[in-house]
Design an enzyme around this catalytic site. Structure first.
Site, mmCIF file in Angstrom:
data_model
loop_
_atom_site.group_PDB
_atom_site.id
_atom_site.type_symbol
_atom_site.label_atom_id
_atom_site.label_comp_id
_atom_site.label_asym_id
_atom_site.label_seq_id
_atom_site.Cartn_x
_atom_site.Cartn_y
_atom_site.Cartn_z
ATOM 1 N N GLY A 85 1.154 -0.012 -0.313
ATOM 2 C CA GLY A 85 0.192 0.557 0.622
ATOM 3 C C GLY A 85 -0.077 -0.432 1.740
ATOM 4 O O GLY A 85 0.166 -1.634 1.575
ATOM 5 N N GLN B 72 -4.736 -4.286 8.507
ATOM 6 C CA GLN B 72 -3.722 -5.298 8.170
ATOM 7 C C GLN B 72 -2.679 -5.471 9.269
ATOM 8 O O GLN B 72 -1.917 -6.437 9.251
ATOM 9 C CB GLN B 72 -3.020 -4.940 6.847
ATOM 10 C CG GLN B 72 -3.952 -5.014 5.642
ATOM 11 C CD GLN B 72 -3.217 -4.683 4.355
ATOM 12 O OE1 GLN B 72 -3.053 -3.527 4.017
ATOM 13 N NE2 GLN B 72 -2.747 -5.699 3.658
ATOM 14 N N CYS C 256 -2.131 -8.302 -2.625
ATOM 15 C CA CYS C 256 -2.379 -7.763 -1.289
ATOM 16 C C CYS C 256 -1.420 -8.434 -0.304
ATOM 17 O O CYS C 256 -1.257 -9.659 -0.354
ATOM 18 C CB CYS C 256 -3.829 -8.029 -0.880
ATOM 19 S SG CYS C 256 -4.251 -7.380 0.744
ATOM 20 N N LEU C 257 -0.807 -7.650 0.565
ATOM 21 C CA LEU C 257 0.122 -8.222 1.553
ATOM 22 C C LEU C 257 -0.580 -9.228 2.466
ATOM 23 O O LEU C 257 0.064 -10.098 3.029
ATOM 24 C CB LEU C 257 0.754 -7.108 2.400
ATOM 25 C CG LEU C 257 1.723 -6.160 1.671
ATOM 26 C CD1 LEU C 257 2.121 -5.015 2.585
ATOM 27 C CD2 LEU C 257 2.958 -6.901 1.183
ATOM 28 N N HIS D 7 -7.951 0.469 -3.264
ATOM 29 C CA HIS D 7 -7.665 -0.829 -2.620
ATOM 30 C C HIS D 7 -7.578 -0.652 -1.103
ATOM 31 O O HIS D 7 -8.142 -1.447 -0.340
ATOM 32 C CB HIS D 7 -6.347 -1.380 -3.196
ATOM 33 C CG HIS D 7 -5.888 -2.664 -2.592
ATOM 34 N ND1 HIS D 7 -5.903 -3.862 -3.281
ATOM 35 C CD2 HIS D 7 -5.389 -2.963 -1.355
ATOM 36 C CE1 HIS D 7 -5.443 -4.823 -2.493
ATOM 37 N NE2 HIS D 7 -5.116 -4.310 -1.321
ATOM 38 N N GLU D 8 -6.897 0.419 -0.662
ATOM 39 C CA GLU D 8 -6.717 0.630 0.785
ATOM 40 C C GLU D 8 -8.028 1.055 1.456
ATOM 41 O O GLU D 8 -8.328 0.630 2.567
ATOM 42 C CB GLU D 8 -5.617 1.668 1.049
ATOM 43 C CG GLU D 8 -4.247 1.332 0.474
ATOM 44 C CD GLU D 8 -3.728 -0.054 0.821
ATOM 45 O OE1 GLU D 8 -4.112 -0.603 1.867
ATOM 46 O OE2 GLU D 8 -2.945 -0.611 0.024
ATOM 47 N N HIS E 134 -10.036 -1.872 2.254
ATOM 48 C CA HIS E 134 -9.608 -2.533 3.498
ATOM 49 C C HIS E 134 -10.318 -1.936 4.714
ATOM 50 O O HIS E 134 -10.677 -2.643 5.657
ATOM 51 C CB HIS E 134 -8.099 -2.369 3.712
ATOM 52 C CG HIS E 134 -7.255 -3.436 3.068
ATOM 53 N ND1 HIS E 134 -7.390 -4.766 3.366
ATOM 54 C CD2 HIS E 134 -6.248 -3.357 2.160
ATOM 55 C CE1 HIS E 134 -6.494 -5.462 2.660
ATOM 56 N NE2 HIS E 134 -5.801 -4.636 1.917
HETATM 57 CO CO CO Z 1 -4.346 -5.126 0.502
#
Ligand code: CO
Length: 182
Positions: free
Chosen positions: A46, A51, A93-94, A135-136, A139
């Site tokens: 995701g 991000q 997480c990226l 999670h998204e 963000h």
């Molecule tokens: Co993340």
């Protein structure tokens, strides 16, 4: 389509509250295409708009990693309507490379969102999909998974996070070097 830079922990955009999207214009369509390409290149499951330094209420999910054969999908202006149960799963997480920790969250959620045509959808989600969506959505509210781990665990990570934050303020992650994350 173009791969965009993924911002790293320490970048202020990751702490902003995202603005709702009012029009599915060319900007949004291009952003979604780029985010899907960026997510796939980074081997993410995701990716939320903050991000890629766009604090607007949108994220994409690599649905094919959850249900075989499913196409990547955009969720616009998502809202969690109901939640039930709790489950603990490991998250990454990226934007926080090389750190993974157990996070406890509701097991199932009911979510409302718009698609790229502006059509509203209401869906009941469980398991991996429920986890990724939560999670998204975090963000989009400026919340990161490390905010949801115990104080003791966060303290153990504090040196690594401080180091990341110093780098995060000055540059974005090279997508080609990233690891699987959300
Ligand atoms: Co993340």
């Amino acid at each position: 389509m173009a791969v965009r830079d993924i911002v790293i922990y320490g970048h202020p955009v990751l702490r902003m509250k995202s603005k709702p999207i009012t029009e599915m214009d060319e900007f949004i369509h291009t952003l979604v295409e780029d985010m899907i390409e960026t997510m796939i290149m980074a081997e993410g499951i995701g990716l939320a708009a903050p991000q890629v330094a766009e604090p607007i209420s949108l994220f994409v999910v690599n649905s094919g990693l959850i249900v075989e054969g499913a196409l990547p999908k955009a969720y616009i202006n998502p809202v969690i309507m109901e939640e039930s149960g709790t489950v603990t799963l490991e998250e990454g997480c990226l934007s926080i490379p090389d750190i993974r920790e157990d996070v406890t969250r509701p097991e199932s959620i009911k979510i409302k969102y718009l698609d790229l045509k502006g059509k509203e959808h209401i869906e009941q989600c469980d398991d991996m999909l429920a986890r990724v969506l939560q999670h998204e959505i975090d963000h989009l509210n400026g919340i990161l998974f490390i905010d949801r781990i115990s104080q003791i665990k966060r303290k153990l990570l504090s040196k690594r996070l401080k180091k990341l934050a110093i780098e995060g303020k000055s540059y974005s992650q090279n997508v080609a070097e990233s690891k699987v994350g959300l």
